[in-house]
Motif scaffolding. Sequence first.
Motif, PDB file in Angstrom:
ATOM      1  N   SER A 344      25.534  22.916  32.390  1.00 58.70           N
ATOM      2  CA  SER A 344      25.831  23.645  31.158  1.00 58.70           C
ATOM      3  C   SER A 344      26.764  24.819  31.443  1.00 58.70           C
ATOM      4  O   SER A 344      26.472  25.662  32.308  1.00 58.70           O
ATOM      5  N   THR A 346      28.054  28.111  29.852  1.00 61.66           N
ATOM      6  CA  THR A 346      27.691  29.013  28.752  1.00 61.66           C
ATOM      7  C   THR A 346      28.683  30.160  28.579  1.00 61.66           C
ATOM      8  O   THR A 346      28.424  31.075  27.797  1.00 61.66           O
ATOM      9  N   GLU A 349      27.990  32.202  32.503  1.00 60.87           N
ATOM     10  CA  GLU A 349      27.170  31.584  33.535  1.00 60.87           C
ATOM     11  C   GLU A 349      27.302  30.066  33.465  1.00 60.87           C
ATOM     12  O   GLU A 349      27.717  29.502  32.456  1.00 60.87           O
ATOM     13  N   LEU A 351      24.802  26.714  34.336  1.00 57.33           N
ATOM     14  CA  LEU A 351      23.417  26.319  34.587  1.00 57.33           C
ATOM     15  C   LEU A 351      23.395  24.877  35.073  1.00 57.33           C
ATOM     16  O   LEU A 351      24.114  24.013  34.546  1.00 57.33           O
ATOM     17  N   ASP A 353      20.448  21.889  35.911  1.00 57.47           N
ATOM     18  CA  ASP A 353      19.040  21.498  35.857  1.00 57.47           C
ATOM     19  C   ASP A 353      18.916  20.060  36.349  1.00 57.47           C
ATOM     20  O   ASP A 353      19.643  19.171  35.894  1.00 57.47           O
ATOM     21  N   GLY A 383      23.591  33.950  42.486  1.00 56.21           N
ATOM     22  CA  GLY A 383      22.839  33.190  41.505  1.00 56.21           C
ATOM     23  C   GLY A 383      21.342  33.249  41.720  1.00 56.21           C
ATOM     24  O   GLY A 383      20.839  34.016  42.549  1.00 56.21           O
ATOM     25  N   HIS A 384      20.638  32.393  40.976  1.00 51.35           N
ATOM     26  CA  HIS A 384      19.174  32.400  41.011  1.00 51.35           C
ATOM     27  C   HIS A 384      18.664  30.964  40.881  1.00 51.35           C
ATOM     28  O   HIS A 384      19.218  30.164  40.108  1.00 51.35           O
ATOM     29  N   SER A 398      16.036  24.488  38.403  1.00 55.92           N
ATOM     30  CA  SER A 398      16.989  25.144  37.510  1.00 55.92           C
ATOM     31  C   SER A 398      17.769  26.198  38.289  1.00 55.92           C
ATOM     32  O   SER A 398      17.181  27.046  38.968  1.00 55.92           O
ATOM     33  N   ARG A 400      21.007  29.074  38.094  1.00 56.82           N
ATOM     34  CA  ARG A 400      21.843  29.905  37.228  1.00 56.82           C
ATOM     35  C   ARG A 400      22.810  30.688  38.131  1.00 56.82           C
ATOM     36  O   ARG A 400      22.371  31.444  39.007  1.00 56.82           O
TER      37      ARG A 400
END
Length: 413
Positions: A344, A346, A349, A351, A353, A383-384, A398, A400
């Motif tokens: 994704s 956005t 950011e 993402l 998954d 990131g995370h 997930s 990010r």
Amino acid sequence: MSTQETERLSSWDLLQLCMPWLLLAISGVVYFAWALPASGAEFWPEGASILGLLAAAAAWILAGSTLPITRRNMRPALSAVYFLGLLGLSIALMAYSEVFVILTIAGFFHAYLLSPWPLGLAAVFATSVALNGMTIFLPDPTPETLVMFVVIVIVQTAAIGIGIPISRRHEIAERKREELITRLEQALHENAVLHAQLVAQARESGVQDERERLAREIHDTLAQGFAGIITQLQAAQRPTGSARVPDQHITQALHLARNGLTEARRSVQALAPQELGSAHLPDAIRTLTERWSTDEQIAAQVEVTGRREPLSPAIEVALFRVAQESLTNVAKHADASRVGVTLSYTGSEVLLDVRDDGRGYAVAAGAGFGLTSMQQRIRGIGGHVELQSSPGEGTSVSVRVPAIVDQNEEAGR
């Protein structure tokens, strides 16, 4: 006095150091070579007395000015005592002969050693009174000589004494400059030490980072490739009713081996994965997932949302490796029948998954090297990573990361 000590002294210090000795030597030579013979006096007792006073003056100059100046430990109180003693010896010598006016001139120079400056000005005045009193006023005092004496003393004191406050300010400024230079030298030395420490730490950090990079690359490429080869070869060893099945497993093992060799070479050269060499992240993840689905016989679906942007190579490589590691973990541990991969965009950011419907596990049990490596990769680009799983309910990974655009791609548009 050593050469290093001499080099540390200023020109004014050297002048104050040498001048009394020069004046003492000149006055002594002139007296014994000219004044004493011209007076017709015998060497004894006047010459012996003069010689004794000259020796006392030499010892006084050595102890009172020469040693303190060279050692830089002149003290105001001792300087005042030294000046009074020098002036007294000069007056005693002038009582024998006016030639020693030459030595008395040293008082003007050493008045600059006294502080505060009004005391130095008073020393100039006293020297002027002693010098001119013995040569102008005392021999034959008259009103005219008295006026001349007063005028000369005032003018001489003003002319010579005005330099004392000026030199004092210059001395203070010079001392501050020396202190500043000393602090700068200390700061430069400390900076050099800190620079050396930073260089050593940067070298160690670079070595550690490279080790971690190679460890991640080996895990994501060679280790996974070897695991796949072993799985295919074990399947080929199983007895089957068809002769083509073992050949298919062997062919797949060779394919994995070739891919592993290619990825190993790219890892050593710090290149991006092969899939990213000719495509951007969405297409590379789609290719990876479709090939993985074919090899593992597990249904997989890829979905890309948002406006696609060419990301920084470091970010694309990190996200690709996370997807690769997540799919490998699904194949090895999840026993899943379906996998979904969503990428994704956005705006600020990106993402990623990866979800499966496998057996799941208790997250509190801890993570292996693969998950640890994944987290290190993502933290390295700001990131995370979030992992959600529970027994019997599948697993979701997930990620990010910031959407940092590739500047080279932007410039080429």
